[in-house]
Design a protein around this motif. Sequence first.
Motif, PDB file in Angstrom:
ATOM      1  N   ARG A 172       0.837  -1.201   0.000  1.00  0.00           N
ATOM      2  CA  ARG A 172       0.000   0.000   0.000  1.00  0.00           C
ATOM      3  C   ARG A 172       0.871   1.249   0.000  1.00  0.00           C
ATOM      4  O   ARG A 172       1.595   1.524   0.952  1.00  0.00           O
ATOM      5  N   ALA A 190      -3.198   4.048  -4.051  1.00  0.00           N
ATOM      6  CA  ALA A 190      -2.645   3.330  -2.905  1.00  0.00           C
ATOM      7  C   ALA A 190      -2.425   1.842  -3.108  1.00  0.00           C
ATOM      8  O   ALA A 190      -1.371   1.341  -2.791  1.00  0.00           O
ATOM      9  N   VAL A 191      -3.385   1.132  -3.609  1.00  0.00           N
ATOM     10  CA  VAL A 191      -3.184  -0.321  -3.630  1.00  0.00           C
ATOM     11  C   VAL A 191      -2.345  -0.718  -4.841  1.00  0.00           C
ATOM     12  O   VAL A 191      -2.627  -0.332  -5.952  1.00  0.00           O
TER      13      VAL A 191
END
Lengths: 433, 88
Positions: free
Chosen positions: A172, A430-431
């Motif tokens: 992340r 983010a991911v």
Amino acid sequence: MSAALPRLLAGADARGGASLTAHLAHHGLPALAIDAAWLVAEVERAGLRGRGGAAFPTATKLDVVGHGRRRAVVVANGAEGEPASAKDATLLAQVPHLVLDGLQLAAAATRADTAYLCVKARAGTAHEAIRHALVERAAAGRDAVPVHVVAVPDGYVSGEESALVNLLNNGRALPTAVPPRPFERGVDGRPTLIQNVETLAHVALIAHHGADWYREIGTPAEPGSALVTLRGAVERPGVCEIALGTSLTSLVAHGGGDLSNTRGVLVGGYFGTWLDANAARTATLDAASLRPLGASLGCGVVAVLPHDACPVAETARLVRWLAGESAGQCGPCVFGLAAIADALEQVADGRARGRGARSRHEEDPLRRVRRWCGEIAGRGACRHPDGATRLVASALRTFEADFEDHLRHGRCGACARASVLPMPVHEAMAVAA
Amino acid sequence: MSREPLTLRVDPIACTAHGLCAELLPERIRLDDWGYPIVDGEPLPPELVAHARRAAAACPTLALKLRAAPDVRGSRPPPVSSRARRAA
């Protein structure tokens, strides 16, 4: 090797990455097996500071990470979340071997056994050039420490130091609260060196040609060269290499622009500072000149605002974009930047009309924004709110008359002009892919 | 009890603006326009330490922390080691 420019981009191939053979020939068949203490001392002698934005002394980082309690990890940061910057992608695409040499040298200097090269997922040309370069290096046995290439998802803060560590540890790309800082405890809890890819390229230059040579250009306080991305009201936008201390005027002229006809210049990046035309005309690209002006070279962005652009509309759009780039983890950033964006849009659109200093019951929107800028900075996990508020505060100073004018009279003729600064839209961040 | 000066710090990611801290230690904590704490980071005088501990203990997310006041060495890496200099 001569003292002239280019240095980083010398031997670069605009069509594709320079081959290993060409790279070795150009730099005099440099070896990578060096004494760690020697390299750290040489980098210190050369006076190298980071080129990712914070300008931290590189030798200090190398030294402290190399003397940690556990074996170090080195990370090359090519995430380049700054949309106005193209220097890292250019470097990786054109001279990948210089960056990869720098990464091996940094690993040797810190006695690391693991290396990562983080590159923005979208930088296709860079990925291709790196892939090809690593194949060449594997065949030549040039890399003592294996390099893992990691794609970084889109997002302004995805390349922040702690976000990269989070990405490598947990998948992340979100900043984390510090302490501990990565140099103390980062990837796998180990001391982690994170350096911008340009910084590593400079380390390679210093190792291959020496600190004395390195100091032949630039200023005594800030030796060497740097990459800048010139954009906006110039005929030839793009990445170029300058000697530190070069005047902003000559940089802009070299790019086919004219500072006599501009409202202002954004220096550093979207976390940087607007300089008015007068300041821009006297500024040189080094900290000694820029710091008294409240600015810094940052990640090398120099954006010249066209004379027919509206700085109020431009700033309002930028801040709205920056608010959207918040990682969404810290209240002051999430709410503060959104509120500043709301207020600036109201001012730009003239919806705050009549709510100037005359109103006894409501705080003047510009005064409110200045207060928020002061209150939000320093209260996030990362420096995103600090950078955004620095940009806003500098816009309010540099373009004060324009903001007051919009407050009183609403939109101007230039408000509808399309933005000169890129503000890419991307999926939720983010991911990791 | 330690004689080291203590300071207050908020973990900005853990904080979700309950606001208890500002209630319990108004001398050092006020809330911004969105209910998030603005903490005075100066070392705490002895008479406020007990109150500060209570405020930290009361935080529902344990975002408020009491820490030893950082010295210059603690927050920045040390200069290049003399070993490296001698090798030059």
